[in-house]
Write a protein that holds these residues in place. Sequence first.
Motif, PDB file in Angstrom:
ATOM      1  N   ALA A 115      13.064  16.849  25.428  1.00  0.00           N
ATOM      2  CA  ALA A 115      14.366  17.244  24.887  1.00  0.00           C
ATOM      3  C   ALA A 115      14.529  18.421  24.726  1.00  0.00           C
ATOM      4  CB  ALA A 115      14.379  16.418  23.285  1.00  0.00           C
ATOM      5  N   ILE A 116      15.664  18.952  25.084  1.00  0.00           N
ATOM      6  CA  ILE A 116      16.042  20.361  25.113  1.00  0.00           C
ATOM      7  C   ILE A 116      16.725  20.661  23.756  1.00  0.00           C
ATOM      8  CG2 ILE A 116      17.363  22.238  26.361  1.00  0.00           C
ATOM      9  CD1 ILE A 116      15.470  20.896  28.055  1.00  0.00           C
ATOM     10  N   GLY A 166      17.312  26.554  24.564  1.00  0.00           N
ATOM     11  CA  GLY A 166      16.832  25.633  25.480  1.00  0.00           C
ATOM     12  C   GLY A 166      15.691  25.121  25.648  1.00  0.00           C
ATOM     13  N   ALA A 167      14.751  25.305  24.738  1.00  0.00           N
ATOM     14  CA  ALA A 167      13.252  24.857  24.915  1.00  0.00           C
ATOM     15  C   ALA A 167      12.961  23.482  24.927  1.00  0.00           C
ATOM     16  CB  ALA A 167      12.262  25.705  24.201  1.00  0.00           C
ATOM     17  N   PRO A 168      12.264  22.867  26.089  1.00  0.00           N
ATOM     18  CA  PRO A 168      12.129  21.398  25.617  1.00  0.00           C
ATOM     19  C   PRO A 168      11.038  21.018  24.575  1.00  0.00           C
ATOM     20  CG  PRO A 168      11.049  22.345  27.754  1.00  0.00           C
ATOM     21  CD  PRO A 168      11.820  23.411  26.994  1.00  0.00           C
ATOM     22  N   VAL A 169      11.472  19.845  23.874  1.00  0.00           N
ATOM     23  CA  VAL A 169      10.472  19.633  23.084  1.00  0.00           C
ATOM     24  C   VAL A 169       9.781  18.565  23.706  1.00  0.00           C
ATOM     25  CG1 VAL A 169      10.314  18.302  20.726  1.00  0.00           C
ATOM     26  CG2 VAL A 169      12.090  19.861  21.142  1.00  0.00           C
ATOM     27  N   ALA A 170       8.422  18.449  23.500  1.00  0.00           N
ATOM     28  CA  ALA A 170       7.471  17.598  24.194  1.00  0.00           C
ATOM     29  C   ALA A 170       7.487  16.346  23.441  1.00  0.00           C
ATOM     30  CB  ALA A 170       5.934  17.898  24.172  1.00  0.00           C
ATOM     31  N   LEU A 222      16.251   9.709  23.584  1.00  0.00           N
ATOM     32  CA  LEU A 222      16.704  10.068  24.950  1.00  0.00           C
ATOM     33  C   LEU A 222      17.026   9.022  25.812  1.00  0.00           C
ATOM     34  CD1 LEU A 222      14.041  12.813  25.579  1.00  0.00           C
ATOM     35  CD2 LEU A 222      16.419  13.284  25.118  1.00  0.00           C
ATOM     36  N   SER A 223      16.392   7.849  25.675  1.00  0.00           N
ATOM     37  CA  SER A 223      16.601   6.698  26.632  1.00  0.00           C
ATOM     38  C   SER A 223      17.792   6.106  26.197  1.00  0.00           C
ATOM     39  CB  SER A 223      15.357   5.634  26.467  1.00  0.00           C
ATOM     40  OG  SER A 223      15.707   4.596  27.310  1.00  0.00           O
ATOM     41  N   ALA A 224      18.128   5.995  24.789  1.00  0.00           N
ATOM     42  CA  ALA A 224      19.375   5.349  24.223  1.00  0.00           C
ATOM     43  C   ALA A 224      20.601   6.146  24.791  1.00  0.00           C
ATOM     44  CB  ALA A 224      19.052   5.198  22.669  1.00  0.00           C
ATOM     45  N   LEU A 225      20.403   7.384  24.646  1.00  0.00           N
ATOM     46  CA  LEU A 225      21.569   8.065  24.842  1.00  0.00           C
ATOM     47  C   LEU A 225      21.852   8.208  26.686  1.00  0.00           C
ATOM     48  CD1 LEU A 225      21.416   9.246  22.007  1.00  0.00           C
ATOM     49  CD2 LEU A 225      22.202  11.577  22.895  1.00  0.00           C
ATOM     50  N   ALA A 226      20.803   8.151  27.191  1.00  0.00           N
ATOM     51  CA  ALA A 226      20.920   7.887  28.799  1.00  0.00           C
ATOM     52  C   ALA A 226      21.670   6.571  29.008  1.00  0.00           C
ATOM     53  CB  ALA A 226      19.645   8.083  29.405  1.00  0.00           C
ATOM     54  N   GLU A 251      22.556  16.584  28.668  1.00  0.00           N
ATOM     55  CA  GLU A 251      23.432  16.395  27.328  1.00  0.00           C
ATOM     56  C   GLU A 251      22.831  15.772  26.394  1.00  0.00           C
ATOM     57  OE1 GLU A 251      27.869  15.995  29.367  1.00  0.00           O
ATOM     58  OE2 GLU A 251      26.769  14.036  29.171  1.00  0.00           O
ATOM     59  N   ALA A 252      21.804  14.631  26.941  1.00  0.00           N
ATOM     60  CA  ALA A 252      21.128  13.622  25.961  1.00  0.00           C
ATOM     61  C   ALA A 252      20.095  14.613  25.245  1.00  0.00           C
ATOM     62  CB  ALA A 252      20.545  12.787  26.856  1.00  0.00           C
ATOM     63  N   SER A 253      19.563  15.598  26.253  1.00  0.00           N
ATOM     64  CA  SER A 253      18.373  16.298  25.521  1.00  0.00           C
ATOM     65  C   SER A 253      18.744  17.354  24.602  1.00  0.00           C
ATOM     66  CB  SER A 253      17.730  17.117  26.934  1.00  0.00           C
ATOM     67  OG  SER A 253      16.962  16.245  27.781  1.00  0.00           O
ATOM     68  N   ALA A 254      19.833  18.152  24.963  1.00  0.00           N
ATOM     69  CA  ALA A 254      20.506  18.880  23.985  1.00  0.00           C
ATOM     70  C   ALA A 254      20.925  18.107  22.687  1.00  0.00           C
ATOM     71  CB  ALA A 254      21.649  19.507  24.378  1.00  0.00           C
ATOM     72  N   ALA A 255      21.381  17.268  22.523  1.00  0.00           N
ATOM     73  CA  ALA A 255      21.775  16.542  21.604  1.00  0.00           C
ATOM     74  C   ALA A 255      20.597  16.256  20.621  1.00  0.00           C
ATOM     75  CB  ALA A 255      22.714  15.112  21.805  1.00  0.00           C
ATOM     76  N   VAL A 256      19.498  15.350  21.471  1.00  0.00           N
ATOM     77  CA  VAL A 256      18.621  14.825  20.478  1.00  0.00           C
ATOM     78  C   VAL A 256      17.456  16.093  20.207  1.00  0.00           C
ATOM     79  CG1 VAL A 256      16.132  13.725  20.938  1.00  0.00           C
ATOM     80  CG2 VAL A 256      18.248  12.711  22.022  1.00  0.00           C
ATOM     81  N   GLY A 257      17.457  17.249  20.877  1.00  0.00           N
ATOM     82  CA  GLY A 257      16.839  18.423  20.393  1.00  0.00           C
ATOM     83  C   GLY A 257      17.336  18.752  19.224  1.00  0.00           C
ATOM     84  N   ALA A 258      18.736  19.147  19.196  1.00  0.00           N
ATOM     85  CA  ALA A 258      19.381  19.229  17.790  1.00  0.00           C
ATOM     86  C   ALA A 258      19.065  18.617  16.721  1.00  0.00           C
ATOM     87  CB  ALA A 258      20.797  19.617  18.027  1.00  0.00           C
TER      88      ALA A 258
END
Length: 200
Positions: free
Chosen positions: A136-137, A142-146, A157-161, A169-176
């Motif tokens: 997740a970004i 913009g750092a990814p979250v493991a 992430l899978s649900a948004l995809a 987009e999914a990564s940024a939203a989930v990361g936030a």
Amino acid sequence: MIARLRGALAESAADHAVIDVGGVGYLVLASARTLTTLGPVGGDVLVFTEMQVREDAITLFAFGSAAERDGFRLLTSVQGVGGRVALSILSVLDPGELARAIAGGDKAMVARANGVGPKLAMRIVNELKDKMGGMAIGPGGGAPVAAAKGSAVSDALSALANLGFRPAEASAAVGAAVDDLGDGATLDALVRLALRKAAK
């Protein structure tokens, strides 16, 4: 468990800082990367934290982002990687670079850190390869979250995809959403908040 601290930066040194929270000074160990982002002494700071309790010491580690804290947790799950070694690695590799090094089996990148020899670097890469799941970004740089496979973050992430969001987009939203809700958030809460973040 102390999950985060907000207060005034009272002191900053090469490997630690002191954060004044309501008149109590918390000494936190941190990576060089986090220490450079704290700003001047006297300024207001917010850090994510991880507390380690040993027989002879209680140590508080501080991180500039949830992504960095997650990277620290992954690293310290490897035998032979203590808190200081993990901080040394995070001083030379941001969470995204760490994830790429592990995914690509690049032990030389990990071995750039002080105190990490070739054998330990190989163990880190080998042991963490299977633990790295979805990424997740986070909004903080913009750092990814493991995210471990099967975790709420990975599932979100899978649900948004599945709803048609592009990976970034999914990564940024989930990361936030993770930054707002914390690590213990449920899948339902993460998806709801991520959708609100994505709609902004």
